[in-house]
Design a protein around this motif. Structure first.
Motif, mmCIF file in Angstrom:
data_model
loop_
_atom_site.group_PDB
_atom_site.id
_atom_site.type_symbol
_atom_site.label_atom_id
_atom_site.label_comp_id
_atom_site.label_asym_id
_atom_site.label_seq_id
_atom_site.Cartn_x
_atom_site.Cartn_y
_atom_site.Cartn_z
ATOM 1 N N LEU A 69 0.758 -1.214 -0.079
ATOM 2 C CA LEU A 69 -0.059 0.039 -0.087
ATOM 3 C C LEU A 69 0.889 1.215 0.128
ATOM 4 O O LEU A 69 0.643 2.245 -0.699
ATOM 5 C CB LEU A 69 -0.710 -0.030 1.183
ATOM 6 C CG LEU A 69 -1.590 1.125 1.386
ATOM 7 C CD1 LEU A 69 -2.853 1.427 0.244
ATOM 8 C CD2 LEU A 69 -2.434 1.119 2.650
ATOM 9 N N ALA A 70 1.747 1.242 0.850
ATOM 10 C CA ALA A 70 2.824 2.444 0.704
ATOM 11 C C ALA A 70 3.466 2.848 -0.389
ATOM 12 O O ALA A 70 3.741 3.882 -0.915
ATOM 13 C CB ALA A 70 3.860 2.163 1.839
ATOM 14 N N MET A 71 3.849 1.567 -1.317
ATOM 15 C CA MET A 71 4.449 1.884 -2.640
ATOM 16 C C MET A 71 3.461 2.561 -3.460
ATOM 17 O O MET A 71 3.766 3.383 -4.400
ATOM 18 C CB MET A 71 5.019 0.542 -3.079
ATOM 19 C CG MET A 71 6.198 -0.354 -2.426
ATOM 20 S SD MET A 71 6.230 -1.758 -2.996
ATOM 21 C CE MET A 71 6.720 -1.739 -4.635
ATOM 22 N N VAL A 72 2.237 2.226 -3.480
ATOM 23 C CA VAL A 72 1.189 2.581 -4.335
ATOM 24 C C VAL A 72 0.985 4.041 -3.831
ATOM 25 O O VAL A 72 0.996 4.988 -4.864
ATOM 26 C CB VAL A 72 0.005 2.052 -4.173
ATOM 27 C CG1 VAL A 72 -1.327 2.692 -5.085
ATOM 28 C CG2 VAL A 72 0.002 0.452 -4.940
ATOM 29 N N THR A 73 0.741 4.460 -2.799
ATOM 30 C CA THR A 73 0.592 6.128 -2.400
ATOM 31 C C THR A 73 1.737 6.884 -2.656
ATOM 32 O O THR A 73 1.901 7.974 -3.039
ATOM 33 C CB THR A 73 0.244 5.901 -0.931
ATOM 34 O OG1 THR A 73 1.139 5.437 0.097
ATOM 35 C CG2 THR A 73 -0.886 5.424 -0.374
ATOM 36 N N LEU A 74 2.999 6.264 -2.401
ATOM 37 C CA LEU A 74 4.193 7.034 -2.759
ATOM 38 C C LEU A 74 4.199 7.336 -4.164
ATOM 39 O O LEU A 74 4.593 8.562 -4.544
ATOM 40 C CB LEU A 74 5.552 6.398 -2.389
ATOM 41 C CG LEU A 74 5.791 6.236 -0.837
ATOM 42 C CD1 LEU A 74 6.949 5.073 -0.645
ATOM 43 C CD2 LEU A 74 6.262 7.530 -0.383
ATOM 44 N N LEU A 85 1.241 10.139 -4.846
ATOM 45 C CA LEU A 85 1.239 11.490 -4.194
ATOM 46 C C LEU A 85 2.542 12.245 -4.202
ATOM 47 O O LEU A 85 2.481 13.491 -3.872
ATOM 48 C CB LEU A 85 0.569 11.154 -2.663
ATOM 49 C CG LEU A 85 -0.763 10.575 -2.594
ATOM 50 C CD1 LEU A 85 -1.192 10.294 -1.282
ATOM 51 C CD2 LEU A 85 -1.690 11.238 -3.351
ATOM 52 N N VAL A 86 3.501 11.407 -4.222
ATOM 53 C CA VAL A 86 5.018 12.128 -4.047
ATOM 54 C C VAL A 86 5.141 12.783 -5.368
ATOM 55 O O VAL A 86 5.194 12.183 -6.315
ATOM 56 C CB VAL A 86 6.013 11.272 -3.724
ATOM 57 C CG1 VAL A 86 7.388 11.979 -3.608
ATOM 58 C CG2 VAL A 86 5.824 10.888 -2.143
ATOM 59 N N PRO A 87 5.477 14.016 -5.378
ATOM 60 C CA PRO A 87 5.955 14.829 -6.837
ATOM 61 C C PRO A 87 7.443 14.273 -7.255
ATOM 62 O O PRO A 87 8.088 13.852 -6.402
ATOM 63 C CB PRO A 87 5.896 16.216 -6.220
ATOM 64 C CG PRO A 87 6.086 16.476 -5.055
ATOM 65 C CD PRO A 87 5.656 15.014 -4.374
#
Length: 408
Positions: free
Chosen positions: A169-174, A177-179
């Protein structure tokens, strides 16, 4: 606050869960692996050793990798390490899995702290970094107690399967969302290493090793202390860990604004109060309600040191902060390994389950002493180049003055 901080906080949540959940699972792992709790405690140290090794190495290898891609790759390695832990057939394999899971920890927080600081204006950078670390503290309220409960109900392996899912899940959100930060200035490895050698950076790292080592000398054996000495049931361990997490979260919330206003006083106050808290905890450990209050206090004061130390390191290595920031995470986890080892050694020596608290007091006071020394040296007057030259100069400045007279 930018949404990218949410992605960093989710990642920190997963990292915090796998780092701290082992403390609550030590009795279960020890029984399953046929070993003692102090021996199982080396699994805490194994993760920390992975952090110490991985932080400089992975940061160096990724020096030219865009920071967003680096964060995703580090979380991928984290996920693989936790799967390896879940599938470990024996104690040695579990030790190796814990080292593997720890490898990306320091580099992730090192890169993540730099990214978080650059997402906001300069006067809010400590709060941004503290927001990322909130994921780590919330892990101790939700992730660690839930992981401990899952481990007690379904076996400790199930806990690491769940942590692996959090990693995905963290990989997907990074990624979402991270520019990209295409305009960021990249520094060479040589410049990063040079910044890591700054005297103030070194003293900051030593402060983390000793000061935070005091927290882990106690926290690593908190489950056993609360059941063997305080008299709580084993089923209450999840509540105790949640209380520690609440304290950590409160400490992080307070530390951000305080650090933005007064960095060194926040650090001094946190370390000094931490030593007092552990003495108090030792005195009231057999009183259930008082011991549980001190668990909250210990978590809060312990985590008040993380944000000012992280910001101090980043400030003193301003021109090349990534490796120094990652090195700070190595220092924290060296504190983790050292604190757990010293606390376990005190117990193994027959000094009782409360002896890690006294070990913690000594370490916290040592950290405070180093921090004060660093502050004194940082504020000490230094001779300007012109005054050194006026006094006759050092050989290097004499040569510089001679060169200037020739070219001038």
């Amino acid at each position: 606050m930018p949404l990218a901080l949410l992605a960093l906080a989710i990642s920190a949540f997963g990292i915090g869960t796998t780092e701290f959940v082992m403390m609550g699972l030590l009795p279960n792992v020890a029984r399953d692996m046929g070993t003692s709790v102090p021996t199982a405690g080396y699994l805490v140290s194994a993760y920390a050793i992975g952090v110490v090794i991985g932080a400089p190495l992975l940061t160096a290898f990724g020096a030219r990798t865009p920071r967003k891609r680096m964060l995703v790759l580090l979380m991928a390695l984290f996920t693989v390490g936790n799967l390896a832990s879940a599938l470990a057939p024996n104690y040695a394999a579990l030790l190796a899995g814990r080292v593997l899971a720890g490898l990306p920890h320091g580099a992730f927080f090192g890169v993540g702290a730099v990214v978080a600081a650059r997402l906001v204006t300069e006067d809010r950078r400590a709060r941004a970094v503290a927001t990322m670390f909130l994921g780590l503290t919330v892990a101790n309220i939700v992730g660690v107690p839930a992981g401990t409960a899952i481990g007690q109900a379904l076996g400790w392996r199930a806990t690491f399967v769940v942590v692996s899912a959090i990693g995905l899940l963290a990989m997907v959100t990074l990624a979402a969302l991270v520019p990209e930060m295409t305009a960021e200035q990249r520094t060479g490895l040589r410049q990063e290493v040079r910044a890591l050698g700054d005297r103030q950076v070194i003293l900051g790292l030593l402060t983390a090793v000793f000061g935070f080592g005091g927290v882990f000398a106690v926290y690593s054996y908190l489950a056993s202390i609360m059941t063997e000495v305080t008299g709580l049931a084993e089923s209450s361990v999840t509540v105790v860990l949640a209380l520690f997490g609440i304290g950590m979260t409160l400490g992080a919330l307070v530390a951000g604004p305080l650090t933005d206003r007064a960095l060194r006083p926040t650090l001094y106050g946190g370390l000094g109060a931490l030593a007092v808290a552990m003495v108090t905890f030792h005195a009231v450990v057999d009183i259930k309600w008082a011991a549980m209050v001190m668990v909250v206090v210990l978590g809060g004061l312990g985590f008040m040191t993380t944000t000012p130390l992280q910001m101090l390191i980043m400030q003193k290595a301003r021109q090349a902060p990534t490796l120094a920031s990652a090195g700070n995470q190595s220092a924290f986890n060296l504190a983790n390994a050292g604190g757990a080892w010293l606390g376990g050694a005190a117990v193994a020596a027959g000094w009782g389950w409360t002896s890690p608290m006294l070990v913690g007091v000594v370490l916290a006071l040592a950290g405070l002493g180093i921090a004060v020394l660093a502050g004194v040296l940082d504020g000490a007057p230094t001779l300007s180049r012109s005054r050194i030259v006026a006094r006759g100069g050092v050989p290097g400045l004499r040569r510089a003055r001679a060169a200037e007279s020739v070219t001038g």
